[in-house]
Write an enzyme that holds these catalytic residues in place. Structure first.
Site, mmCIF file in Angstrom:
data_model
loop_
_atom_site.group_PDB
_atom_site.id
_atom_site.type_symbol
_atom_site.label_atom_id
_atom_site.label_comp_id
_atom_site.label_asym_id
_atom_site.label_seq_id
_atom_site.Cartn_x
_atom_site.Cartn_y
_atom_site.Cartn_z
ATOM 1 C CE LYS A 16 -8.029 -3.928 7.081
ATOM 2 N NZ LYS A 16 -6.628 -3.227 6.641
ATOM 3 N NE ARG B 78 -6.837 4.969 5.133
ATOM 4 C CZ ARG B 78 -6.091 5.710 4.836
ATOM 5 N NH1 ARG B 78 -6.083 6.914 3.962
ATOM 6 N NH2 ARG B 78 -4.477 5.734 5.754
ATOM 7 C CE1 TYR C 181 -1.528 -5.959 14.444
ATOM 8 C CE2 TYR C 181 -3.871 -6.102 14.551
ATOM 9 C CZ TYR C 181 -2.446 -5.280 14.464
ATOM 10 O OH TYR C 181 -2.408 -4.520 13.103
ATOM 11 N NE ARG D 114 -7.192 4.406 8.689
ATOM 12 C CZ ARG D 114 -8.347 4.705 8.189
ATOM 13 N NH1 ARG D 114 -9.000 5.861 9.086
ATOM 14 N NH2 ARG D 114 -8.404 3.358 7.184
ATOM 15 C CB CYS E 204 -0.979 -0.033 1.084
ATOM 16 S SG CYS E 204 -1.971 1.418 0.502
ATOM 17 C CB CYS F 119 -4.383 3.829 0.496
ATOM 18 S SG CYS F 119 -5.060 3.030 1.572
ATOM 19 C CE LYS G 258 -7.816 -1.638 4.281
ATOM 20 N NZ LYS G 258 -6.420 -1.171 4.235
HETATM 21 C C1 PBG Z 1 -2.827 -0.003 3.952
HETATM 22 C C2 PBG Z 1 -3.891 -0.720 6.237
HETATM 23 C C3 PBG Z 1 -4.275 -0.773 7.088
HETATM 24 C C4 PBG Z 1 -4.307 -1.489 7.658
HETATM 25 C C5 PBG Z 1 -4.299 -2.657 7.096
HETATM 26 N N1 PBG Z 1 -3.084 -2.273 5.789
HETATM 27 C C6 PBG Z 1 -5.259 0.508 6.825
HETATM 28 C C7 PBG Z 1 -5.908 1.902 6.246
HETATM 29 O O1 PBG Z 1 -6.477 0.554 5.767
HETATM 30 O O2 PBG Z 1 -6.566 2.311 6.801
HETATM 31 C C8 PBG Z 1 -5.404 -1.944 9.201
HETATM 32 C C9 PBG Z 1 -5.099 -3.132 9.672
HETATM 33 C C10 PBG Z 1 -5.836 -2.946 11.135
HETATM 34 O O3 PBG Z 1 -6.315 -2.393 11.712
HETATM 35 O O4 PBG Z 1 -5.120 -3.843 12.388
HETATM 36 N N2 PBG Z 1 -3.637 0.477 3.826
#
Ligand code: PBG
Length: 339
Positions: free
Chosen positions: A261, A230, A326, A218, A133, A143, A208
């Site tokens: 996700k 986003r 995590y 973030r 990304c 992104c 997503k």
């Molecule tokens: C990058 C990305 C994000 C996450 C994974 N890849 C952040 C977003 O889209 O703002 C989030 C992962 C998490 O919250 O654990 N774009």
């Protein structure tokens, strides 16, 4: 309502339940014997933040128990993961410098390529996946490439292709595009093949959501968008059919694994995807889901181990083959009899 007492032996036989599900719940051995769903540490993927620069590994304040690793500390981390039974990591880097295009994301000596090489030198058998990304590399935190206030789709795909190639050259087994650009999987597949990396797999962040649950991530990455949000590229969580279309597209474009996700707010999507696709399904139990559960534990609302086990089991039961979480290390330590 109190149960009416049977009048006589005949009526008693009639109300006696013929099926007694409790028979198989009587002892731990019986319950284990008929358990339908199991979560093994080998099905978990541990997200790893890698820091730029010479500084030491440090805790991530928004994610209790999570570190941002200096590259030199990665070999010992993955050796520990390997002994704990966790066989895969998902790497997140950040720009040493940030600009409008996110150039540092595809630098061959960038944070992620360095991290991949360090890991592969020490523990080559661990599966290394990398997030692809631009948001942790762009000055504006979006992104993709921004022109006239808009995130441009195709120019972003072109950059994502370069990022994926840089990661594959360093030795990543799997690249995971998360920018939610249309066509990003096809673009990356073509770029990888052209660069001589047909062996590198693609884990597509397919469904997503534009979600409230990415906040702690973030904060960790300093990747919150400077303006707007986003929702112009991430999915609207109100739409399930559209989520399946995203997955259809990514599967057709050549994704090797599909991701959904966040996890707990997408269990229905996992169920439907499980029926529809033969590809491995991955659920991302994201930063906000983790931090919220940690906070509930700290407040004495739930007990950590049973709450985490129940949560991860539900994600597996819904249809996920693999879970990015995590909690991977905690879970692995619990199941290997530790603590
Ligand atoms: C990058 C990305 C994000 C996450 C994974 N890849 C952040 C977003 O889209 O703002 C989030 C992962 C998490 O919250 O654990 N774009």
């Amino acid at each position: 309502m109190p149960a009416r007492r049977p009048a006589g032996p005949e009526e008693e036989a009639a109300v006696r339940p013929p099926v007694r599900l409790r028979r198989l719940r009587r002892t731990p051995a019986l319950r284990e014997w008929v358990a339908e769903t199991r979560v093994e540490p080998g099905r978990l993927i541990y997200p790893v933040f890698v820091r730029a620069g010479p500084g030491p590994s440090e805790p991530v304040p928004s994610l209790p128990g999570v570190q941002r690793y200096a590259v030199r500390d990665l070999p010992s981390l993955v050796r520990q993961l390997d002994t704990e039974g966790v066989r895969a990591v998902l790497l997140f880097g950040a720009g040493r410098t940030r600009d409008a295009e996110g150039r540092d994301a595809w630098a061959p000596d960038g944070v992620v390529p360095e991290a991949v090489r360090a890991i592969k030198r020490s523990t080559p058998e661990i599966v290394v996946a990398t997030d692809v990304c631009l948001c942790a590399y762009t000055s504006h935190g979006h992104c993709g490439v921004v022109e006239r206030g808009e995130v441009r789709n195709d120019p972003t795909c072109e950059r994502l292709g370069r990022v994926a190639v840089a990661h594959a050259r360093a030795g990543a087994d799997v690249v995971a595009p998360s920018a939610m650009m249309d066509g990003q999987v096809a673009w990356i597949r073509a770029a990888l093949d052209r660069a001589g990396h047909p062996e590198t797999a693609i884990l597509a962040y397919s469904s997503k959501h534009a979600s409230a649950f990415y906040g702690p991530f973030r904060e960790a990455e300093g990747s919150a968008p400077e303006f707007g949000d986003r929702r112009g590229y991430q999915m609207d969580y109100r739409n399930a059919r559209e989520a399946l279309r995203e997955m259809d597209r990514d599967a057709e474009e050549g994704a090797d694994l599909l991701m959904v996700k966040p996890a707990l707010t997408s269990l229905d999507l996992l169920v439907r995807a499980r029926e529809r696709f033969r590809l491995p399904l991955v659920a991302y139990h994201v930063s906000g889901e983790y931090a919220a559960l940690k906070a509930a534990v700290a407040a004495g609302i739930v007990e950590e181990r049973p709450a985490v086990e129940e949560t991860l089991t539900a994600i597996r039961r819904a249809g996920a083959d693999l879970i990015i979480t995590y909690f991977a290390r905690d879970f692995a330590r619990w199941t290997s009899g530790g603590r």
